[in-house]
Design an enzyme around this catalytic site. Sequence first.
Site, PDB file in Angstrom:
ATOM      1  N   ASP A  97     208.888  95.182  29.047  1.00 10.02           N
ATOM      2  CA  ASP A  97     208.198  96.151  28.195  1.00 10.02           C
ATOM      3  C   ASP A  97     209.155  97.215  27.650  1.00 10.02           C
ATOM      4  O   ASP A  97     210.308  97.311  28.068  1.00 10.02           O
ATOM      5  CB  ASP A  97     207.044  96.818  28.963  1.00 10.02           C
TER       6      ASP A  97
ATOM      7  N   ASN B  20     197.905 101.927  39.696  1.00 10.80           N
ATOM      8  CA  ASN B  20     196.591 101.426  39.282  1.00 10.80           C
ATOM      9  C   ASN B  20     196.574  99.888  39.201  1.00 10.80           C
ATOM     10  O   ASN B  20     195.648  99.300  38.663  1.00 10.80           O
ATOM     11  CB  ASN B  20     196.182 102.035  37.931  1.00 10.80           C
TER      12      ASN B  20
ATOM     13  N   HIS C 231     198.848  97.970  37.584  1.00 11.86           N
ATOM     14  CA  HIS C 231     199.412  97.363  36.379  1.00 11.86           C
ATOM     15  C   HIS C 231     200.710  96.614  36.693  1.00 11.86           C
ATOM     16  O   HIS C 231     201.440  96.941  37.626  1.00 11.86           O
ATOM     17  CB  HIS C 231     199.575  98.368  35.228  1.00 11.86           C
TER      18      HIS C 231
ATOM     19  N   GLU D 132     197.727  97.314  31.567  1.00 10.98           N
ATOM     20  CA  GLU D 132     196.866  98.259  32.267  1.00 10.98           C
ATOM     21  C   GLU D 132     195.548  97.580  32.670  1.00 10.98           C
ATOM     22  O   GLU D 132     195.213  96.497  32.168  1.00 10.98           O
ATOM     23  CB  GLU D 132     196.568  99.443  31.330  1.00 10.98           C
TER      24      GLU D 132
HETATM   25  C1  GLP Z   1     206.289 101.483  34.836  1.00  7.18           C
HETATM   26  C2  GLP Z   1     206.761 100.106  34.370  1.00  7.18           C
HETATM   27  C3  GLP Z   1     206.351  99.021  35.351  1.00  7.18           C
HETATM   28  C4  GLP Z   1     206.710  99.452  36.761  1.00  7.18           C
HETATM   29  C5  GLP Z   1     205.946 100.698  37.130  1.00  7.18           C
HETATM   30  C6  GLP Z   1     206.204 101.160  38.566  1.00  7.18           C
HETATM   31  O1  GLP Z   1     205.006 101.781  34.442  1.00  7.18           O
HETATM   32  N1  GLP Z   1     206.289  99.740  33.078  1.00  7.18           N
HETATM   33  O2  GLP Z   1     207.005  97.811  34.996  1.00  7.18           O
HETATM   34  O3  GLP Z   1     206.399  98.416  37.667  1.00  7.18           O
HETATM   35  O4  GLP Z   1     206.366 101.714  36.237  1.00  7.18           O
HETATM   36  O5  GLP Z   1     207.389 101.904  38.635  1.00  7.18           O
HETATM   37  P1  GLP Z   1     208.138 102.312  39.956  1.00  7.18           P
HETATM   38  O6  GLP Z   1     208.874 101.098  40.407  1.00  7.18           O
HETATM   39  O7  GLP Z   1     209.061 103.418  39.527  1.00  7.18           O
HETATM   40  O8  GLP Z   1     207.112 102.753  40.926  1.00  7.18           O
END
Ligand code: GLP
Length: 233
Positions: free
Chosen positions: A62, A128, A130, A135
């Site tokens: 993304d 949440n 995702h 989402e």
């Molecule tokens: C963002 C990214 C996700 C990632 C999530 C969790 O929203 N788009 O791909 O998994 O954050 O991030 P973290 O690993 O910092 O908790």
Amino acid sequence: MKKILVKNQVEGGKVAFELLKESLAAGAQTFGLATGSSPIALYQEMVESDVDFSEFYSINLDEYVGLSPEHDQSYHAFMKAQLFDTKPFKESFLPDGMAEDLEKAAKDYDDVLAHHIIDLQILGIGSNGHIGFNEPGTPFDSQTHVVDLTDSTIEANSRFFASRDQVPTKAISMGIASIMAAKKIILFAYGDKKADAIFKMVKGPVTEEVPASILQHHPDVTLILDQAAAAKL
Ligand code: GLP
């Protein structure tokens, strides 16, 4: 789903790197990569290794809409700093969040995905549930699409920006169908903020309200979790 409990992110990175090397030995060509803090220890292992990635492909999940690749919080810049500057791939793909025509950029990304089967997909998870920026409520058959980020995601990601109102409200994300098409998946989750999402992903019903729950239907998923993230299992 296979679960591996680790002490911390450093150990998680080492475990994942061993799995990545197994994939390489088995002929993997294309790696699906993720941003967020959870995969950083794996990228560190890759950077410090003597593995040459210059004959392989990477495809990221993304990118924010409206952040140029030079913006330090863009996922282009993140991947460059964490991995690509030291370990360049033959080709690295990320969605174009600066495109004038975002729908076309999403279609173009699906064309990339149509030409590269992802051998190993790296994932984190949002609190949440995702995955990527898919989402809650995203259809399981989704392909690359433009996303309106939820308040909870904007709030969670605001820690990386000077203030909450600087966090982009939209992103382009690979769809759930494309993630599910990966041959093998590693998902990292650390900390108590992820415990609820991990419980719902593993033990809850498979529902579009918890995007990661679809992984129950994938044949080869390894979860790398610390004690806090696994606490409700
Ligand atoms: C963002 C990214 C996700 C990632 C999530 C969790 O929203 N788009 O791909 O998994 O954050 O991030 P973290 O690993 O910092 O908790």
